[in-house]
Design an enzyme around this catalytic site. Structure first.
Site, PDB file in Angstrom:
ATOM      1  N   ASP A  29     -25.845-168.353  16.299  1.00 24.24           N
ATOM      2  CA  ASP A  29     -25.959-168.383  17.760  1.00 24.24           C
ATOM      3  C   ASP A  29     -25.083-169.516  18.285  1.00 24.24           C
ATOM      4  O   ASP A  29     -25.083-170.616  17.743  1.00 24.24           O
ATOM      5  CB  ASP A  29     -27.435-168.610  18.161  1.00 24.24           C
ATOM      6  CG  ASP A  29     -27.674-168.329  19.634  1.00 24.24           C
ATOM      7  OD1 ASP A  29     -26.973-168.939  20.484  1.00 24.24           O
ATOM      8  OD2 ASP A  29     -28.558-167.514  19.951  1.00 24.24           O
ATOM      9  N   ILE A  30     -24.322-169.229  19.324  1.00 19.63           N
ATOM     10  CA  ILE A  30     -23.377-170.213  19.855  1.00 19.63           C
ATOM     11  C   ILE A  30     -24.099-171.347  20.606  1.00 19.63           C
ATOM     12  O   ILE A  30     -23.534-172.422  20.816  1.00 19.63           O
ATOM     13  CB  ILE A  30     -22.312-169.508  20.744  1.00 19.63           C
ATOM     14  CG1 ILE A  30     -21.010-170.266  20.773  1.00 19.63           C
ATOM     15  CG2 ILE A  30     -22.823-169.227  22.140  1.00 19.63           C
ATOM     16  CD1 ILE A  30     -20.287-170.340  19.463  1.00 19.63           C
ATOM     17  N   HIS A  92     -31.683-157.816  18.987  1.00 24.33           N
ATOM     18  CA  HIS A  92     -31.382-158.886  18.029  1.00 24.33           C
ATOM     19  C   HIS A  92     -32.630-159.695  17.745  1.00 24.33           C
ATOM     20  O   HIS A  92     -33.523-159.803  18.582  1.00 24.33           O
ATOM     21  CB  HIS A  92     -30.272-159.804  18.548  1.00 24.33           C
ATOM     22  CG  HIS A  92     -30.521-160.380  19.919  1.00 24.33           C
ATOM     23  ND1 HIS A  92     -30.316-159.665  21.079  1.00 24.33           N
ATOM     24  CD2 HIS A  92     -30.980-161.583  20.305  1.00 24.33           C
ATOM     25  CE1 HIS A  92     -30.617-160.408  22.124  1.00 24.33           C
ATOM     26  NE2 HIS A  92     -31.039-161.582  21.691  1.00 24.33           N
ATOM     27  N   HIS A  94     -33.717-163.606  16.530  1.00 22.64           N
ATOM     28  CA  HIS A  94     -33.282-164.991  16.296  1.00 22.64           C
ATOM     29  C   HIS A  94     -33.981-165.507  15.031  1.00 22.64           C
ATOM     30  O   HIS A  94     -35.203-165.375  14.903  1.00 22.64           O
ATOM     31  CB  HIS A  94     -33.728-165.906  17.444  1.00 22.64           C
ATOM     32  CG  HIS A  94     -33.163-165.569  18.786  1.00 22.64           C
ATOM     33  ND1 HIS A  94     -32.247-166.381  19.432  1.00 22.64           N
ATOM     34  CD2 HIS A  94     -33.408-164.553  19.643  1.00 22.64           C
ATOM     35  CE1 HIS A  94     -31.950-165.862  20.617  1.00 22.64           C
ATOM     36  NE2 HIS A  94     -32.643-164.747  20.772  1.00 22.64           N
TER      37      HIS A  94
HETATM   38  P1  5GP Z   1     -31.696-163.482  24.258  1.00 20.89           P
HETATM   39  O1  5GP Z   1     -31.028-162.233  24.781  1.00 20.89           O
HETATM   40  O2  5GP Z   1     -32.529-163.235  23.039  1.00 20.89           O
HETATM   41  O3  5GP Z   1     -32.443-164.227  25.321  1.00 20.89           O
HETATM   42  O4  5GP Z   1     -30.551-164.496  23.811  1.00 20.89           O
HETATM   43  C1  5GP Z   1     -29.266-164.097  23.449  1.00 20.89           C
HETATM   44  C2  5GP Z   1     -28.643-165.163  22.567  1.00 20.89           C
HETATM   45  O5  5GP Z   1     -27.292-164.814  22.336  1.00 20.89           O
HETATM   46  C3  5GP Z   1     -28.631-166.577  23.182  1.00 20.89           C
HETATM   47  O6  5GP Z   1     -29.318-167.470  22.326  1.00 20.89           O
HETATM   48  C4  5GP Z   1     -27.148-166.921  23.291  1.00 20.89           C
HETATM   49  O7  5GP Z   1     -26.863-168.265  22.986  1.00 20.89           O
HETATM   50  C5  5GP Z   1     -26.501-165.980  22.280  1.00 20.89           C
HETATM   51  N1  5GP Z   1     -25.144-165.614  22.647  1.00 20.89           N
HETATM   52  C6  5GP Z   1     -24.736-165.130  23.844  1.00 20.89           C
HETATM   53  N2  5GP Z   1     -23.414-164.904  23.849  1.00 20.89           N
HETATM   54  C7  5GP Z   1     -22.974-165.257  22.604  1.00 20.89           C
HETATM   55  C8  5GP Z   1     -21.686-165.243  21.997  1.00 20.89           C
HETATM   56  O8  5GP Z   1     -20.671-164.876  22.576  1.00 20.89           O
HETATM   57  N3  5GP Z   1     -21.617-165.672  20.705  1.00 20.89           N
HETATM   58  C9  5GP Z   1     -22.721-166.092  20.001  1.00 20.89           C
HETATM   59  N4  5GP Z   1     -22.533-166.487  18.741  1.00 20.89           N
HETATM   60  N5  5GP Z   1     -23.950-166.123  20.559  1.00 20.89           N
HETATM   61  C10 5GP Z   1     -24.074-165.711  21.848  1.00 20.89           C
END
Ligand code: 5GP
Length: 124
Positions: A29-30, A92, A94
């Site tokens: 995660d970035i 996804h 985590h």
């Molecule tokens: P959620 O949808 O579960 O709330 O979080 C999505 C996750 O994707 C976040 O933790 C965010 O940091 C990660 N994320 C979003 N865009 C990118 C990206 O371009 N690259 C990476 N490696 N992670 C990403």
């Protein structure tokens, strides 16, 4: 339009890759909440985990389990699982190596070298 995770899977956007098989893909995660924070995604682009067909769901969870056990073995820390999905509409999970300072939603700032160092430790 493809999700940002589909673009990552296709190599159109760079990532710190941890693992890939025919149905799943994993990368750091970035915006990590702990060092080693990994996202595991199905290659089939579906918004919510519970919309995946059984085969893709089972493949996703097999990879989650496999990478969690490896993460614990390599880092000596319990692996936390988190499913949110409000930011990116591509299912996804985590994976977070637990550490005492972890707080949901609080991000660490890692250098490229730190990302690459932890990637090498966790890659399978
Ligand atoms: P959620 O949808 O579960 O709330 O979080 C999505 C996750 O994707 C976040 O933790 C965010 O940091 C990660 N994320 C979003 N865009 C990118 C990206 O371009 N690259 C990476 N490696 N992670 C990403």
């Amino acid at each position: 339009m493809s999700s940002i995770f589909t673009k990552i899977i296709k190599g159109e956007i760079p990532c710190y890759k941890i693992y890939e098989d025919d149905k799943t893909f994993a990368f750091l995660d970035i915006n990590p909440e702990t060092k080693g924070h990994t996202l595991v995604v199905p290659k089939n682009e579906v918004d919510k985990i519970y919309e995946l067909d059984d085969e893709d769901y089972e493949a996703l969870m097999r990879t989650v389990k496999k990478l969690s056990k490896n993460m614990e073995k390599v880092l000596g820390r319990r692996t936390l699982w988190k499913v949110i999905g409000t930011d990116v509409p591509h299912a996804h999970v985590h994976l977070l190596p637990y550490d005492e300072t972890w707080e949901h939603g609080r991000n660490l700032k890692l250098t490229e070298e730190e990302f690459e160092e932890i990637r090498q430790k966790l890659a399978l």
